[in-house]
Design an enzyme around this catalytic site. Structure first.
Site, mmCIF file in Angstrom:
data_model
loop_
_atom_site.group_PDB
_atom_site.id
_atom_site.type_symbol
_atom_site.label_atom_id
_atom_site.label_comp_id
_atom_site.label_asym_id
_atom_site.label_seq_id
_atom_site.Cartn_x
_atom_site.Cartn_y
_atom_site.Cartn_z
ATOM 1 N N SER A 1 40.444 43.997 -30.772
ATOM 2 C CA SER A 1 41.541 44.086 -31.737
ATOM 3 C C SER A 1 42.370 42.811 -31.839
ATOM 4 O O SER A 1 43.080 42.638 -32.826
ATOM 5 C CB SER A 1 42.457 45.265 -31.402
ATOM 6 O OG SER A 1 43.131 45.037 -30.176
ATOM 7 N N HIS B 1 48.849 43.729 -28.205
ATOM 8 C CA HIS B 1 48.949 43.450 -29.644
ATOM 9 C C HIS B 1 50.135 42.540 -29.933
ATOM 10 O O HIS B 1 50.993 42.323 -29.082
ATOM 11 C CB HIS B 1 49.070 44.747 -30.442
ATOM 12 C CG HIS B 1 47.753 45.430 -30.647
ATOM 13 N ND1 HIS B 1 47.633 46.646 -31.258
ATOM 14 C CD2 HIS B 1 46.489 45.085 -30.304
ATOM 15 C CE1 HIS B 1 46.363 47.026 -31.297
ATOM 16 N NE2 HIS B 1 45.651 46.078 -30.715
ATOM 17 N N ASP C 1 50.222 49.491 -35.881
ATOM 18 C CA ASP C 1 49.846 50.367 -34.764
ATOM 19 C C ASP C 1 50.477 51.749 -34.787
ATOM 20 O O ASP C 1 50.343 52.494 -33.819
ATOM 21 C CB ASP C 1 50.209 49.691 -33.437
ATOM 22 C CG ASP C 1 49.317 48.514 -33.112
ATOM 23 O OD1 ASP C 1 48.239 48.410 -33.716
ATOM 24 O OD2 ASP C 1 49.710 47.704 -32.255
#
Length: 180
Positions: free
Chosen positions: A57, A96, A123
């Site tokens: 990701s 992230h 998210d």
């Protein structure tokens, strides 16, 4: 004949002492690793000062298997920073980028929205049901450095636990049976 028995007893005693010494050495190694880990927790202010990137990701910035070093400071979290956070109900932390920060003027509470660099959506689908923002207590730390691909051994051992037990057993056996 008596001297043979005494020699055998002497050899058994030496082997027992050597085995006990090696077991103590193994204990010292494990204790040292724990002390180093706890020291890093104190220094970095993060409950987990080192994490492994487990998914794609964050590509191309971070690859699967990269190790990230974390630090948790009192500085405000800003958009663009890469953080590691826990979501209620999930055991595995997520790495992230912060894309939006909202601070309430009346309470000073900070709300954070994140997104993986390689993901199309933010998210919010990863957060707990009904949760639209992360708060400061969800954040484990900020990425301050990384080592590429070094975490692959962790991924392999997580995905194939039998390999983990073989490696741990082999290392323990090596320490116990070494002559040093």
């Amino acid at each position: 004949m008596e001297w043979i028995r005494e020699s055998v007893d002497s050899i058994k005693s030496i082997q027992f002492r050597q085995t006990l010494s090696q077991a103590v050495n193994l204990g010292l190694i494990l204790t040292s690793a724990l002390i180093i880990w706890k020291g890093l927790i104190c220094i970095t202010g993060s409950e987990s000062p080192v994490v492994v990137v487990l998914s794609e990701s964050m590509e191309p910035g971070f690859q699967r298997g990269d190790i990230l070093f974390l630090h948790m400071s009192k500085d405000p979290i800003r958009a663009g920073e890469i953080i590691v956070f826990n979501v209620d109900g999930h055991d595995i932390p997520i790495v992230h980028r912060v894309i939006k920060v909202h601070e309430r003027q009346d309470t000073g509470e900070v709300y954070i929205l994140t997104k993986g660099d390689n993901n199309h959506e933010d998210d919010r689908v990863l957060y707990a049901q009904g949760q639209h923002w992360l708060q400061r207590h969800h954040v484990m730390g900020r990425a301050v450095g990384f080592l590429p691909y070094v975490g692959w051994m962790t991924i392999i051992m997580t995905e194939k636990p039998v390999i983990k037990y073989i490696i741990i057993g082999a290392l323990g056996l090596l320490v116990i049976t070494s002559k040093d």
